[in-house]
Design a protein around this motif. Sequence first.
Motif, PDB file in Angstrom:
ATOM      1  N   GLU A  19    -102.924 -62.457  -4.758  1.00 32.96           N
ATOM      2  CA  GLU A  19    -102.148 -61.213  -4.867  1.00 32.96           C
ATOM      3  C   GLU A  19    -102.971 -60.080  -5.461  1.00 32.96           C
ATOM      4  O   GLU A  19    -102.872 -58.930  -5.025  1.00 32.96           O
ATOM      5  CB  GLU A  19    -100.870 -61.444  -5.681  1.00 32.96           C
ATOM      6  CG  GLU A  19     -99.933 -62.469  -5.064  1.00 32.96           C
ATOM      7  CD  GLU A  19     -99.613 -62.215  -3.609  1.00 32.96           C
ATOM      8  OE1 GLU A  19     -99.312 -61.047  -3.244  1.00 32.96           O
ATOM      9  OE2 GLU A  19     -99.669 -63.179  -2.812  1.00 32.96           O
ATOM     10  N   GLU A  20    -103.810 -60.399  -6.430  1.00 34.22           N
ATOM     11  CA  GLU A  20    -104.656 -59.362  -7.017  1.00 34.22           C
ATOM     12  C   GLU A  20    -105.646 -58.828  -5.982  1.00 34.22           C
ATOM     13  O   GLU A  20    -105.862 -57.616  -5.889  1.00 34.22           O
ATOM     14  CB  GLU A  20    -105.412 -59.868  -8.242  1.00 34.22           C
ATOM     15  CG  GLU A  20    -106.239 -58.760  -8.874  1.00 34.22           C
ATOM     16  CD  GLU A  20    -107.020 -59.183 -10.101  1.00 34.22           C
ATOM     17  OE1 GLU A  20    -107.769 -58.334 -10.604  1.00 34.22           O
ATOM     18  OE2 GLU A  20    -106.888 -60.339 -10.546  1.00 34.22           O
ATOM     19  N   ARG A  23    -103.777 -56.442  -3.787  1.00 31.33           N
ATOM     20  CA  ARG A  23    -103.537 -55.156  -4.463  1.00 31.33           C
ATOM     21  C   ARG A  23    -104.802 -54.301  -4.486  1.00 31.33           C
ATOM     22  O   ARG A  23    -104.762 -53.098  -4.206  1.00 31.33           O
ATOM     23  CB  ARG A  23    -103.045 -55.381  -5.892  1.00 31.33           C
ATOM     24  CG  ARG A  23    -101.584 -55.736  -5.999  1.00 31.33           C
ATOM     25  CD  ARG A  23    -101.087 -55.685  -7.436  1.00 31.33           C
ATOM     26  NE  ARG A  23    -101.816 -56.576  -8.332  1.00 31.33           N
ATOM     27  CZ  ARG A  23    -101.578 -57.877  -8.475  1.00 31.33           C
ATOM     28  NH1 ARG A  23    -100.608 -58.439  -7.781  1.00 31.33           N
ATOM     29  NH2 ARG A  23    -102.288 -58.611  -9.319  1.00 31.33           N
TER      30      ARG A  23
END
Length: 106
Positions: A19-20, A23
């Motif tokens: 997820e990072e 992002r």
Amino acid sequence: MSEQLTVIAFMRAKPGAEEELGRRLMELVEASRQETGCLNYDLHRSNTDPAVWCMYENWRSRVDLDAHFQTTYLQRFAQDKDRLLAGDSDMHYLSMVSAQAASRSV
């Protein structure tokens, strides 16, 4: 053959960084789209492996792509890549050999 350059880059996130990584890649999209010479800059995620991300980019020329690689935001991303990526990006550089399709209304 056109001077236009297509870049397709596949990246695999380290376990727990999926997820990072997404992002951080999304942060690159809008800034990159504002660059001179950027025709499109799109982020994709695998439908079968949530760790796999893909950037699909078209640049007016190699000179424009080289300038993109020198931007501060891409340099910041590059500093963190070892923490986020499980290995090197799989980069593909392609040149269009067909005529570009005419725009269509959908």
